[in-house]
Design a protein around this motif. Structure first.
Motif, PDB file in Angstrom:
ATOM      1  N   ARG A 217       1.125  -1.308  -0.109  1.00  0.00           N
ATOM      2  CA  ARG A 217      -0.029   0.106   0.103  1.00  0.00           C
ATOM      3  C   ARG A 217       0.908   1.370  -0.099  1.00  0.00           C
ATOM      4  NH1 ARG A 217      -2.199  -4.260   2.217  1.00  0.00           N
ATOM      5  NH2 ARG A 217      -3.990  -4.768   1.240  1.00  0.00           N
ATOM      6  N   GLY A 218       2.150   1.214  -0.566  1.00  0.00           N
ATOM      7  CA  GLY A 218       2.841   2.402  -0.574  1.00  0.00           C
ATOM      8  C   GLY A 218       3.833   2.502   0.847  1.00  0.00           C
ATOM      9  N   LEU A 219       3.700   1.948   2.165  1.00  0.00           N
ATOM     10  CA  LEU A 219       4.245   2.608   2.670  1.00  0.00           C
ATOM     11  C   LEU A 219       5.488   1.969   3.369  1.00  0.00           C
ATOM     12  CD1 LEU A 219       0.910   3.759   5.569  1.00  0.00           C
ATOM     13  CD2 LEU A 219       1.967   4.967   3.565  1.00  0.00           C
ATOM     14  N   GLY A 220       6.106   1.036   2.374  1.00  0.00           N
ATOM     15  CA  GLY A 220       7.087   0.380   2.705  1.00  0.00           C
ATOM     16  C   GLY A 220       8.262   1.447   2.745  1.00  0.00           C
ATOM     17  N   LEU A 221       8.408   2.194   2.202  1.00  0.00           N
ATOM     18  CA  LEU A 221       9.323   3.063   2.840  1.00  0.00           C
ATOM     19  C   LEU A 221       9.547   3.248   4.285  1.00  0.00           C
ATOM     20  CD1 LEU A 221      11.917   3.350  -0.238  1.00  0.00           C
ATOM     21  CD2 LEU A 221      12.538   1.733   1.866  1.00  0.00           C
ATOM     22  N   ALA A 222       8.079   4.554   4.024  1.00  0.00           N
ATOM     23  CA  ALA A 222       7.856   4.847   5.657  1.00  0.00           C
ATOM     24  C   ALA A 222       8.111   4.418   6.576  1.00  0.00           C
ATOM     25  CB  ALA A 222       6.313   5.384   5.461  1.00  0.00           C
TER      26      ALA A 222
END
Ligand code: ZN
Length: 316
Positions: A217-222
């Motif tokens: 959901r696009g939050l991996g690096l965060a």
């Protein structure tokens, strides 16, 4: 952790990235990928999974790949084994480290390895005993991974208490390391910070804690940065973001290794990995998996003007 680095990145693409790949990644290609990544400075590479070839033909060449990996110098070579039988083969292969995973949520564990969580812990205990009783295997590191620790596609929310309890059981059973995984990409950075603070406070430094994020959901690096802020210094990722999960529909892959290294190096954390060399290895994946869309923004955009990776700054 290897001296001279601040964070330990671990390439899991050859296992996590390839396990749901129907296209067979050639043995030569795998060996080239991992050899070049070791040469680029990657501290740890998970080479394969020890499972019956009938179940996962992708890993039919596990012994050959590990043998080649062990000829390289400087990196920890690990492999996944889902059970005692796999562990036996893994120990015989001469790997440095064995990864074993259990889902915190009961139904995900059942779907994934067809066992209850209790049975998985008991199997791990037997793996520890086997390691201790196998001549030459005594120094193999046993890492227990907690899958679905930050959410589950079947059960939804997973409680911190459930994670802490399972972590404690694995440590009691003899785990040398723990890995906390957001297998299905449900986590948000706030949640990650809380969870990793708790786990790290409880178990480090005796038991090192690793983080494993998916970018579903696009939050991996965060999430990786949140774990870093919570004190985590060990991160799984996969080159070009290969991977997914058979039980997480449409799940995109692991966090992208090249972007992770860019993040860490920019934050002043030495990874020991040469980003240019790392990015160049993507070509091998492109050649072997021509139908796969490779993820990764750093590879697309290149380095910002004047960017100085932390690892390139000589120690005082
Ligand atoms: Zn994963």
């Amino acid at each position: 952790m290897r001296s001279g680095i601040d964070v330990e990145c671990r390439e899991v693409g050859l296992r996590d990235g390839l396990q749901i790949q129907e296209t067979f990644f050639t043995t030569v290609g795998k060996i080239k990928w991992l050899t070049l990544e070791v040469e680029a400075g990657m501290p740890e590479v998970e080479a394969c999974s020890f499972v019956p070839p009938k179940l996962l033909p992708q890993f039919a060449d596990a012994i050959e790949v590990v043998a080649a990996a062990l000829k390289t110098k400087g990196s920890i070579i690990s492999a996944l084994a889902p059970n005692l039988r796999g562990a036996k083969d893994a120990f015989a292969s001469g790997i440095h480290k064995l990864n074993y995973v259990t889902s915190v949520s009961e139904s995900h564990n059942m779907a994934n390895v067809r066992r209850t969580v209790d049975e998985s812990v008991e199997d791990f205990r037997k793996i520890v005993e086997l390691r201790n009783a196998t001549p030459g295997a005594e120094n193999i590191i046993l890492a227990a991974g907690l899958s679905t620790a930050l959410g589950c596609t079947i059960e939804g929310q997973v409680s911190e208490d459930a994670v802490m309890r399972l972590a404690a059981r694995f440590v009691e059973a003899g785990a040398d390391e723990l890995m906390v995984a957001d297998t299905v990409g449900y986590a948000n950075p706030q949640q990650v910070k809380g969870m990793f603070r708790k786990v790290i406070e409880e178990f480090e430094p005796a038991i090192p804690i690793g983080a494993h994020f998916h970018d579903t959901r696009g939050l991996g690096l965060a999430n990786a940065f949140a774990a870093l802020e919570a004190g985590c210094r060990r991160f799984d990722a996969s080159l070009a973001g290969l991977g997914g999960c058979p039980f997480a529909p449409n799940a995109t892959g692991n966090i992208v290794m090249d972007d992770l290294v860019f993040l860490m190096e920019g934050a002043g954390m030495k990874t020991g990995v040469d980003l240019d060399k790392l990015v160049a290895i993507r070509e091998i994946i492109a050649q072997n998996l021509p139908n796969e869309t490779l993820s990764g923004m750093y590879a697309k955009a290149g380095a910002p003007k004047g960017f100085t990776p932390a690892s390139s700054i000589a120690a005082e």
